[in-house]
Scaffold this motif. Sequence first.
Motif, PDB file in Angstrom:
ATOM      1  N   GLY A 160       0.780  -1.226   0.000  1.00  0.00           N
ATOM      2  CA  GLY A 160       0.000   0.000   0.000  1.00  0.00           C
ATOM      3  C   GLY A 160       0.811   1.274   0.000  1.00  0.00           C
ATOM      4  O   GLY A 160       0.240   2.362   0.129  1.00  0.00           O
ATOM      5  N   THR A 161       2.134   1.162  -0.175  1.00  0.00           N
ATOM      6  CA  THR A 161       2.970   2.368  -0.155  1.00  0.00           C
ATOM      7  C   THR A 161       3.202   2.965  -1.540  1.00  0.00           C
ATOM      8  O   THR A 161       3.827   4.019  -1.654  1.00  0.00           O
ATOM      9  N   GLY A 162       2.733   2.304  -2.601  1.00  0.00           N
ATOM     10  CA  GLY A 162       2.781   2.914  -3.926  1.00  0.00           C
ATOM     11  C   GLY A 162       3.699   2.278  -4.937  1.00  0.00           C
ATOM     12  O   GLY A 162       3.820   2.780  -6.057  1.00  0.00           O
ATOM     13  N   THR A 173      -9.592   9.874  -1.779  1.00  0.00           N
ATOM     14  CA  THR A 173      -8.975   8.607  -1.409  1.00  0.00           C
ATOM     15  C   THR A 173      -9.795   7.423  -1.888  1.00  0.00           C
ATOM     16  O   THR A 173      -9.237   6.423  -2.372  1.00  0.00           O
ATOM     17  N   GLU A 206      -8.376   4.449  -4.338  1.00  0.00           N
ATOM     18  CA  GLU A 206      -8.335   3.041  -3.972  1.00  0.00           C
ATOM     19  C   GLU A 206      -9.072   2.188  -4.988  1.00  0.00           C
ATOM     20  O   GLU A 206      -8.660   1.062  -5.296  1.00  0.00           O
ATOM     21  N   THR A 212       9.819   2.407  -0.985  1.00  0.00           N
ATOM     22  CA  THR A 212       8.677   3.317  -0.935  1.00  0.00           C
ATOM     23  C   THR A 212       8.106   3.395   0.478  1.00  0.00           C
ATOM     24  O   THR A 212       8.034   2.394   1.201  1.00  0.00           O
ATOM     25  N   ASP A 217       4.793   5.443   2.710  1.00  0.00           N
ATOM     26  CA  ASP A 217       3.523   6.172   2.611  1.00  0.00           C
ATOM     27  C   ASP A 217       3.703   7.498   3.331  1.00  0.00           C
ATOM     28  O   ASP A 217       3.828   7.537   4.566  1.00  0.00           O
ATOM     29  N   THR A 249       1.675   9.672   3.987  1.00  0.00           N
ATOM     30  CA  THR A 249       0.523  10.022   4.826  1.00  0.00           C
ATOM     31  C   THR A 249       0.393   9.104   6.039  1.00  0.00           C
ATOM     32  O   THR A 249      -0.590   9.194   6.783  1.00  0.00           O
ATOM     33  N   ALA A 250       1.362   8.218   6.240  1.00  0.00           N
ATOM     34  CA  ALA A 250       1.263   7.215   7.302  1.00  0.00           C
ATOM     35  C   ALA A 250       1.269   7.867   8.686  1.00  0.00           C
ATOM     36  O   ALA A 250       1.860   8.930   8.900  1.00  0.00           O
ATOM     37  N   CYS A 256       5.635   8.273  -1.186  1.00  0.00           N
ATOM     38  CA  CYS A 256       4.530   8.391  -2.146  1.00  0.00           C
ATOM     39  C   CYS A 256       3.300   9.027  -1.491  1.00  0.00           C
ATOM     40  O   CYS A 256       3.218   9.177  -0.282  1.00  0.00           O
ATOM     41  N   LYS A 257       2.353   9.419  -2.347  1.00  0.00           N
ATOM     42  CA  LYS A 257       1.088  10.050  -1.946  1.00  0.00           C
ATOM     43  C   LYS A 257       1.294  11.477  -1.449  1.00  0.00           C
ATOM     44  O   LYS A 257       0.530  11.962  -0.588  1.00  0.00           O
ATOM     45  N   ALA A 262       0.091  14.475   3.978  1.00  0.00           N
ATOM     46  CA  ALA A 262       1.416  13.997   3.580  1.00  0.00           C
ATOM     47  C   ALA A 262       2.487  14.821   4.291  1.00  0.00           C
ATOM     48  O   ALA A 262       2.359  16.031   4.448  1.00  0.00           O
TER      49      ALA A 262
END
Length: 254
Positions: free
Chosen positions: A78-80, A102, A106, A157, A159, A161-162, A193-194, A200
């Motif tokens: 899920g990290t891109g 979002t 998805e 990679t 995320d 936004t994590a 990513c994101k 982010a």
Amino acid sequence: NIGESFVDKGGFGGGRRAKSRCPGSVEAEDSMSSIVKGAQLVVAVVRIKCFQLYRGIFRQADPPPRPHFDLIAAGLTGTGKTTLLAALNGEGAVEVGAEGDTAQREADAPTPTNGFSIKAVQLDRVIFNVKELGGSDKFRPYWDKYYSVDVDGIIFTLDATATPDAMDDALAVLAEMDGNPALDGVPLLVLGCKKDLDGACSLETLESLVIKTLPDVRQRRMVRVSLANARDADDVKAILNDFSSCYDTGEEES
């Protein structure tokens, strides 16, 4: 008689002049024809040579072949990883209506990789053959099976936004990968990513987290840290083109 030598039998006044050609005139015409044909041949040859010369002077030389490098792309699910490689290869490019949508992202996202996949990414100076490693808990223990002397670089990679806890988990996986002796010295690209989504982190924050996790990494390998919109092929390609400067392609830097 004299009249019969110049006229037909119909008489002096009504006859037609006899048509006759002397042997000398025939030979002259044949000689002239040969000269004309020879001149035409010479002109044709000169035109061909001039064209070849022009093409040799003004034709651009074929560009040298781009070198290939074998990279692995890793990161948690899920990290891109899959999304950015799909975008670079023109697979499943989808316009998102609203920034930060979002749910739509998805729905449009490619299916995460189960196991591994390989994509050839053509850049300005090089071609990266990227082996994407699935980031699931089930597959991650097998990552080191794909580390070898043939690996020329790492794309990891994250995320952007994590949550802090999720980011710490991902950075712990990066630290474990960085410590594997099979990957000593190869260039590393850490890609957050994101970046286009709400929440982010900034590039400064990401760089700080990476250096905190790998304090001496810059002494051991070349490192790039960047933020990216994994769905934007131009954005990712610009980052990878910059990363390609870590590799010696035999070209002189301009």
